[in-house]
Design an enzyme around this catalytic site. Structure first.
Site, PDB file in Angstrom:
ATOM      1  N   GLU A  32      -2.993  -4.075  -5.553  1.00  0.00           N
ATOM      2  CA  GLU A  32      -2.787  -2.896  -5.841  1.00  0.00           C
ATOM      3  C   GLU A  32      -3.348  -2.578  -7.560  1.00  0.00           C
ATOM      4  O   GLU A  32      -4.196  -1.272  -7.468  1.00  0.00           O
ATOM      5  CB  GLU A  32      -2.197  -2.435  -5.390  1.00  0.00           C
ATOM      6  CG  GLU A  32      -1.926  -2.544  -3.917  1.00  0.00           C
ATOM      7  CD  GLU A  32      -2.117  -0.730  -3.122  1.00  0.00           C
ATOM      8  OE1 GLU A  32      -2.351  -0.134  -4.180  1.00  0.00           O
ATOM      9  OE2 GLU A  32      -2.278  -1.658  -1.977  1.00  0.00           O
TER      10      GLU A  32
ATOM     11  N   CYS B 206       1.055  -1.510   0.044  1.00  0.00           N
ATOM     12  CA  CYS B 206      -0.237   0.431   0.176  1.00  0.00           C
ATOM     13  C   CYS B 206       1.210   1.094  -0.195  1.00  0.00           C
ATOM     14  O   CYS B 206       1.224   2.159  -0.875  1.00  0.00           O
ATOM     15  CB  CYS B 206      -1.117  -0.507   1.252  1.00  0.00           C
ATOM     16  SG  CYS B 206      -1.603   1.667   1.789  1.00  0.00           S
TER      17      CYS B 206
HETATM   18  C1  LIG Z   1      -5.792   0.866  -2.674  1.00  0.00           C
HETATM   19  C2  LIG Z   1      -4.941   2.290  -1.950  1.00  0.00           C
HETATM   20  N1  LIG Z   1      -3.091   1.519  -2.198  1.00  0.00           N
HETATM   21  C3  LIG Z   1      -2.553   2.367  -1.081  1.00  0.00           C
HETATM   22  C4  LIG Z   1      -3.334   3.708  -0.558  1.00  0.00           C
HETATM   23  C5  LIG Z   1      -2.010   4.646  -0.387  1.00  0.00           C
HETATM   24  N2  LIG Z   1      -2.410   4.691   0.889  1.00  0.00           N
HETATM   25  C6  LIG Z   1      -3.201   4.120   1.732  1.00  0.00           C
HETATM   26  S1  LIG Z   1      -2.937   4.221   3.810  1.00  0.00           S
HETATM   27  C7  LIG Z   1      -1.207   4.611   3.497  1.00  0.00           C
HETATM   28  C8  LIG Z   1      -0.835   5.116   4.507  1.00  0.00           C
HETATM   29  C9  LIG Z   1      -0.185   3.613   5.296  1.00  0.00           C
HETATM   30  O1  LIG Z   1      -0.036   3.909   6.873  1.00  0.00           O
HETATM   31  C10 LIG Z   1      -1.368   5.048   1.839  1.00  0.00           C
HETATM   32  C11 LIG Z   1       0.270   5.224   1.604  1.00  0.00           C
HETATM   33  C12 LIG Z   1      -4.398   3.604  -0.682  1.00  0.00           C
HETATM   34  N3  LIG Z   1      -4.327   5.194  -0.068  1.00  0.00           N
HETATM   35  N4  LIG Z   1      -5.472   3.212  -1.598  1.00  0.00           N
END
Ligand SMILES: Cc1ncc(C[n+]2csc(CCO)c2C)c(N)n1
Length: 224
Positions: free
Chosen positions: A207, A135
């Protein structure tokens, strides 16, 4: 090579496919259909709710305060900062963020969140970090790729989104998670490391699928 560097190398074809995906290219070019942006924000709001719940499960498995603080800080970050990129998409789509919240999950968002919840409930702390890592890591890679490739200026429609995710030289969440995962991997069995790699690669694939879900406005097969 460190455990996380090996993971990144194995996942390279998935990272490259994510960079080339039309949604990600659309962010770089500054042009995306409003309905795809809206579908993304609706689904991502729900995805982030589950992500915070998983941080809560991770905290319940921590054995020291440093780990607890790392996850607790990330919950605060999602609540107060991850909303900025959503606001950027809403502004471009011409809609109110408040109108896109608490929607049912589409199939891919369901699949991705259930994958993370399954590992959170059944796996070790190292396995939880491995399933969560794509993520922040893929988003940071996307931010860096788009910043270098498209060199956006402040008037670019997605300047805020790209600036938010690109690495800024600080000890960001990706670096923190990699460092902690490498420490835990050093004491893990071969079987646990295989499970960690499997969780990581599935999250990378999901992702990619999440971008596709938003782009095609994926729905369940039968309307009722
Ligand atoms: C599907 C999806 N994947 C990644 C993110 C990005 N993201 C989400 S939470 C976070 C911080 C982790 O603590 C980050 C970088 C997103 N918005 N949506």
């Amino acid at each position: 090579m460190s455990f996380t560097a090996e993971l990144r190398k194995t996942a390279d074809p998935i990272y490259k496919a994510i960079f080339s995906h039309p949604f990600v290219q659309g962010i770089g070019k500054g042009s995306l259909p409003a309905d795809s942006l809206i579908h993304y924000v609706k689904q991502d709001f729900e995805y982030l709710n589950t992500f915070m719940q998983i941080y809560g499960i991770a905290i319940s498995r921590c054995e020291n305060r440093e780990d607890m603080a790392m996850f607790a800080e990330q919950i605060g970050f999602i609540l107060h900062s991850e909303t900025h990129p959503h606001h950027n998409f809403c502004k471009v789509a011409g809609v109110r963020y408040e109108d896109l919240q608490y929607e049912p999950l589409a199939p891919t968002a369901h699949h991705y969140t259930r994958h993370m919840l399954d590992v959170a409930h059944r796996g070790s702390l190292a396995e939880i970090l491995a399933v969560l890592l794509p993520c922040p890591w893929t988003y940071q890679a996307i931010g860096d790729y788009l910043y270098e490739t498209f060199q956006p200026k402040a008037n670019h429609p997605f300047f805020d989104w790209i600036s938010f995710y690109r690495s800024n030289g600080e000890m960001g969440v990706t670096k923190q998670f990699c460092k902690r995962l490498d420490e835990l991997a050093a004491h893990a069995t071969e079987q646990e490391k295989e499970r960690m790699q499997d969780h990581f690669l599935k999250s990378c694939q999901l992702e990619y699928s999440f971008w596709e879900m938003a782009y095609v406005k994926e729905k369940w097969p039968v309307a009722y």
